[in-house]
Design a protein around this motif. Structure first.
Motif, PDB file in Angstrom:
ATOM      1  N   ALA A 143       1.446  -1.176  -0.170  1.00 37.46           N
ATOM      2  CA  ALA A 143       0.474   0.368   0.300  1.00 37.46           C
ATOM      3  C   ALA A 143       1.084   1.181  -0.133  1.00 37.46           C
ATOM      4  CB  ALA A 143      -1.108  -0.026   1.789  1.00 37.46           C
ATOM      5  N   LEU A 144       0.361   2.305  -0.742  1.00 37.76           N
ATOM      6  CA  LEU A 144       1.408   3.117  -1.332  1.00 37.76           C
ATOM      7  C   LEU A 144       0.559   4.420  -0.665  1.00 37.76           C
ATOM      8  CD1 LEU A 144       4.104   4.063  -1.819  1.00 37.76           C
ATOM      9  CD2 LEU A 144       3.619   4.584  -4.248  1.00 37.76           C
ATOM     10  N   ARG A 145       0.954   4.926   0.052  1.00 40.69           N
ATOM     11  CA  ARG A 145      -0.150   6.475  -0.154  1.00 40.69           C
ATOM     12  C   ARG A 145       0.983   7.725  -0.179  1.00 40.69           C
ATOM     13  NH1 ARG A 145       0.045   7.315   6.227  1.00 40.69           N
ATOM     14  NH2 ARG A 145       0.659   5.603   7.452  1.00 40.69           N
ATOM     15  N   GLY A 146       0.430   8.825  -0.506  1.00 39.60           N
ATOM     16  CA  GLY A 146       0.613  10.561  -0.625  1.00 39.60           C
ATOM     17  C   GLY A 146       1.081  10.649  -1.963  1.00 39.60           C
ATOM     18  N   PRO A 147       1.104  11.586  -2.983  1.00 41.82           N
ATOM     19  CA  PRO A 147       2.395  12.524  -1.636  1.00 41.82           C
ATOM     20  C   PRO A 147       1.908  12.940  -1.133  1.00 41.82           C
ATOM     21  CG  PRO A 147       1.779  13.311  -3.959  1.00 41.82           C
ATOM     22  CD  PRO A 147       1.466  12.879  -3.785  1.00 41.82           C
ATOM     23  N   VAL A 148       2.838  13.307   0.272  1.00 42.21           N
ATOM     24  CA  VAL A 148       2.199  14.215   1.625  1.00 42.21           C
ATOM     25  C   VAL A 148       3.645  15.214   2.000  1.00 42.21           C
ATOM     26  CG1 VAL A 148       2.226  14.225   3.937  1.00 42.21           C
ATOM     27  CG2 VAL A 148       1.573  12.603   2.620  1.00 42.21           C
ATOM     28  N   GLU A 149       2.886  16.369   1.377  1.00 43.93           N
ATOM     29  CA  GLU A 149       4.265  17.792   1.999  1.00 43.93           C
ATOM     30  C   GLU A 149       4.263  17.482   3.134  1.00 43.93           C
ATOM     31  OE1 GLU A 149       6.144  19.975   0.159  1.00 43.93           O
ATOM     32  OE2 GLU A 149       4.976  19.081  -1.926  1.00 43.93           O
ATOM     33  N   ALA A 160       7.701  16.281  -0.537  1.00 41.81           N
ATOM     34  CA  ALA A 160       6.896  15.657  -0.803  1.00 41.81           C
ATOM     35  C   ALA A 160       7.204  13.643  -0.612  1.00 41.81           C
ATOM     36  CB  ALA A 160       6.173  15.422  -2.236  1.00 41.81           C
ATOM     37  N   ILE A 161       6.804  13.061  -0.041  1.00 43.35           N
ATOM     38  CA  ILE A 161       6.982  12.031   0.279  1.00 43.35           C
ATOM     39  C   ILE A 161       5.875  11.214   0.402  1.00 43.35           C
ATOM     40  CG2 ILE A 161       8.657  12.934   1.639  1.00 43.35           C
ATOM     41  CD1 ILE A 161       7.436  10.979   3.996  1.00 43.35           C
ATOM     42  N   TRP A 162       6.539   9.785  -0.317  1.00 44.29           N
ATOM     43  CA  TRP A 162       5.074   8.642  -0.042  1.00 44.29           C
ATOM     44  C   TRP A 162       5.534   7.434   0.867  1.00 44.29           C
ATOM     45  CZ3 TRP A 162       1.318   8.102  -3.934  1.00 44.29           C
ATOM     46  CH2 TRP A 162       1.254   9.276  -4.998  1.00 44.29           C
ATOM     47  N   LEU A 163       4.219   7.064   1.756  1.00 40.73           N
ATOM     48  CA  LEU A 163       4.882   5.950   2.609  1.00 40.73           C
ATOM     49  C   LEU A 163       4.175   4.352   2.162  1.00 40.73           C
ATOM     50  CD1 LEU A 163       3.035   8.678   5.670  1.00 40.73           C
ATOM     51  CD2 LEU A 163       5.545   7.677   4.600  1.00 40.73           C
ATOM     52  N   TRP A 164       5.246   3.530   2.766  1.00 39.26           N
ATOM     53  CA  TRP A 164       4.367   1.978   2.062  1.00 39.26           C
ATOM     54  C   TRP A 164       4.519   1.458   2.862  1.00 39.26           C
ATOM     55  CZ3 TRP A 164       7.080  -2.188   1.464  1.00 39.26           C
ATOM     56  CH2 TRP A 164       6.253  -2.824   0.570  1.00 39.26           C
ATOM     57  N   GLN A 165       3.796   0.460   3.099  1.00 39.05           N
ATOM     58  CA  GLN A 165       3.668  -0.454   4.045  1.00 39.05           C
ATOM     59  C   GLN A 165       2.916  -1.956   3.306  1.00 39.05           C
ATOM     60  OE1 GLN A 165       3.239   0.570   7.572  1.00 39.05           O
ATOM     61  NE2 GLN A 165       3.864  -1.253   7.678  1.00 39.05           N
TER      62      GLN A 165
END
Length: 171
Positions: A143-149, A160-165
């Protein structure tokens, strides 16, 4: 502790080598992993993204194989960024090592902190994902969520980053 670290270092070294990267140093339970040595290649970010997923999967499997009291006290986080670094061979005749310095290294380290704060396995910069491409493993699995500043400690402005699980932990 020595046996645990030795097993972990072997797992990391094998996965990184399989993905075309280099472990330049281990610091206890942490590793500095670089792609593009000795010369940068067009697929370095793609391979680094593949390595993030592979390390996550293999580390989760390794943790699951440990006795529950040990595994419950352990975890891992990965920070990945793309950019220019300065790689230098340092040391004397008796011992030399490769040291990586620069903003890219600092950001990757800070991304590990953000992954921990956000309960994600991997925090990856938008720049790294753009260079890796939509066909990279981070888009294909988990699961990839983002981008988040996000504010990066010690750095002005945001990134800007993405978080992965992984799929097994996202469920």
């Amino acid at each position: 502790t020595r046996e645990l670290l030795n097993s972990f270092h072997a797992l990391v070294g094998e996965e990184v080598t399989n993905c075309g990267g280099v472990v330049t140093s281990f610091m206890g339970d942490g590793a500095m992993i670089l792609f593009g040595l000795p010369e940068p290649a067009a697929n370095d970010a793609f391979n680094a993204a593949r390595c993030c997923v592979g390390l996550s999967s293999r580390t989760n499997d390794w943790l699951a194989s440990l006795p529950a009291p040990t595994a419950s006290r352990l975890g891992f986080k990965i920070g990945a960024h793309h950019g220019t670094i300065v790689a230098s061979r340092l040391g004397g005749e008796g011992r030399q090592h490769i040291a990586a310095t620069g903003d890219t290294v600092n950001v990757a380290s800070r991304l590990m902190e953000i992954a921990a704060d956000q309960d994600a396995e991997v925090a990856v910069s938008d720049k790294m994902l753009q260079v890796a491409g939509r066909d990279c493993e981070l888009f294909k699995s988990g699961a990839l969520r983002g981008p988040v500043e996000t504010q990066i400690r010690g750095r002005s402005g945001s990134l800007a980053i993405w978080l992965w699980q992984s799929a097994q932990d996202a469920a």
